[in-house]
Design an enzyme around this catalytic site. Sequence first.
Site, PDB file in Angstrom:
ATOM      1  N   ARG A 152     -71.444  77.657   2.650  1.00  0.00           N
ATOM      2  CA  ARG A 152     -70.458  78.101   1.660  1.00  0.00           C
ATOM      3  C   ARG A 152     -69.217  77.217   1.590  1.00  0.00           C
ATOM      4  O   ARG A 152     -68.768  76.837   0.508  1.00  0.00           O
ATOM      5  CB  ARG A 152     -70.024  79.545   1.962  1.00  0.00           C
ATOM      6  CG  ARG A 152     -71.113  80.575   1.821  1.00  0.00           C
ATOM      7  CD  ARG A 152     -70.542  81.979   2.043  1.00  0.00           C
ATOM      8  NE  ARG A 152     -71.540  83.024   1.909  1.00  0.00           N
ATOM      9  CZ  ARG A 152     -71.286  84.324   2.004  1.00  0.00           C
ATOM     10  NH1 ARG A 152     -70.044  84.735   2.242  1.00  0.00           N
ATOM     11  NH2 ARG A 152     -72.257  85.215   1.873  1.00  0.00           N
TER      12      ARG A 152
ATOM     13  N   ASP B 197     -64.939  83.126   1.306  1.00  0.00           N
ATOM     14  CA  ASP B 197     -65.591  81.823   1.200  1.00  0.00           C
ATOM     15  C   ASP B 197     -66.640  81.757   0.096  1.00  0.00           C
ATOM     16  O   ASP B 197     -67.324  80.748  -0.048  1.00  0.00           O
ATOM     17  CB  ASP B 197     -66.218  81.417   2.547  1.00  0.00           C
ATOM     18  CG  ASP B 197     -67.193  82.454   3.073  1.00  0.00           C
ATOM     19  OD1 ASP B 197     -67.527  83.395   2.337  1.00  0.00           O
ATOM     20  OD2 ASP B 197     -67.613  82.331   4.244  1.00  0.00           O
ATOM     21  N   ASP B 198     -66.762  82.832  -0.708  1.00  0.00           N
ATOM     22  CA  ASP B 198     -67.628  82.782  -1.886  1.00  0.00           C
ATOM     23  C   ASP B 198     -66.817  82.897  -3.173  1.00  0.00           C
ATOM     24  O   ASP B 198     -67.330  83.299  -4.219  1.00  0.00           O
ATOM     25  CB  ASP B 198     -68.701  83.876  -1.838  1.00  0.00           C
ATOM     26  CG  ASP B 198     -68.113  85.280  -1.759  1.00  0.00           C
ATOM     27  OD1 ASP B 198     -66.875  85.406  -1.639  1.00  0.00           O
ATOM     28  OD2 ASP B 198     -68.887  86.250  -1.830  1.00  0.00           O
TER      29      ASP B 198
ATOM     30  N   ASP C 154     -59.125  94.646   3.837  1.00  0.00           N
ATOM     31  CA  ASP C 154     -58.545  94.768   2.498  1.00  0.00           C
ATOM     32  C   ASP C 154     -58.097  96.202   2.226  1.00  0.00           C
ATOM     33  O   ASP C 154     -57.079  96.426   1.565  1.00  0.00           O
ATOM     34  CB  ASP C 154     -59.505  94.271   1.421  1.00  0.00           C
ATOM     35  CG  ASP C 154     -60.893  94.882   1.527  1.00  0.00           C
ATOM     36  OD1 ASP C 154     -61.141  95.671   2.454  1.00  0.00           O
ATOM     37  OD2 ASP C 154     -61.747  94.540   0.671  1.00  0.00           O
TER      38      ASP C 154
ATOM     39  N   HIS D 128     -68.303  89.313  -6.441  1.00  0.00           N
ATOM     40  CA  HIS D 128     -69.741  89.428  -6.640  1.00  0.00           C
ATOM     41  C   HIS D 128     -70.168  90.882  -6.828  1.00  0.00           C
ATOM     42  O   HIS D 128     -71.336  91.148  -7.109  1.00  0.00           O
ATOM     43  CB  HIS D 128     -70.484  88.833  -5.436  1.00  0.00           C
ATOM     44  CG  HIS D 128     -70.265  89.596  -4.157  1.00  0.00           C
ATOM     45  ND1 HIS D 128     -69.143  89.399  -3.363  1.00  0.00           N
ATOM     46  CD2 HIS D 128     -70.986  90.578  -3.556  1.00  0.00           C
ATOM     47  CE1 HIS D 128     -69.208  90.212  -2.330  1.00  0.00           C
ATOM     48  NE2 HIS D 128     -70.310  90.936  -2.410  1.00  0.00           N
TER      49      HIS D 128
END
Length: 375
Positions: A125, A197-198, A286, A310
Amino acid sequence: MLKRCGRRLLLALAGALLACLLVLTADPPPPPQPAPAERGRRALRSLAGPVGAAPVAGLGTAPAREVRSLSEYFSGLARARRDAGPPPGGAPRPADGALRPPAEPLKPRDVFIAVKTTKKFHRARLDLLLETWISRHKEMTFIFTDGEDEVLARHTDNVINTNCSAAHSRQALSCKMAVEYDRFIESGRKWFCHVDDDNYVNVRALLRLLASYPHKQDVYLGKPSLDRPIQATERVGEGEVRPVHFWFATGGAGFCISRGLALKMSPWASGGHFLSTAERIRLPDDCTIGYIVEALLGVPLTRSGLFHSHLENLQQVPASELHEQVTLSYGMFENKRNAIHMKGAFSVETDPSRFRSIHCHLYPDTPWCPRTAVF
């Protein structure tokens, strides 16, 4: 008898005068109405604008043509608005569609972008991010990982080994977030932004968005992944709990916090306090950020549709509006490949995340981008 005749004459004159007045003040008869089909054609011609009329600013100068249907009219109007686009360097467009004027000047070095990753994803990634958006913004990007990597260190000096666990547990995630927060406070920068990291970060759009908010005020920007506040149980004492609910911005889409707000978070986030705060509600990093900001400090989340994870259908993001989006992502959605749908410099097979194609769309001067790419 003469008196009787006089009265009759006066009454006749009064009646004639009244009749004349009624004729003069009556409305003229309506013109014959056209058939329904003809009325529809006239309405569409009026939507298209009068012949020879000056073009509307920002909607192009193409010659007027006859509009045959309402759907054709609105389709043309939508195309014209897309073609006009936002002015270069103009104010960002929040989720509600309103334009926000810039609140203060902002430089790249004013923003601290924390990228959370793990060592096993460095090649799969992180290398993609280093090749694309991070390559142009190394000074504002800091990578938080859980293992040493000499190859990664050669690409950028801003690699922080948190020494946290590589597990994808709430404790490990909160451990990394605690280090991210402390490093941001030490940096003295105006804005803290967290991404995974995406995520692809469109830094130009990010700077436009952040510049529309004063960094000394309480600002918590992002997008929730739920359609309602999260319900949690807060531990307030030995064996004592109480319900709590709050909104939080999902880390999968990224979020940003102003320095003014970050400083107020210190009693629950600095040092080792973030980990203990996370344990109070037993939720990931989060969610803990949202708990501190909304439930403890009473600062509401400012939602922005410009952040994407995503967890949403990314194929619904129009390719024509990519330059406005702050973050993008890729992955799986409803058991199907989930990525931005666009024509680009690379095929889906060679660029499944579409990050390379997106990068070439935003930065066509990148040396490895094909010069003949069609977007």
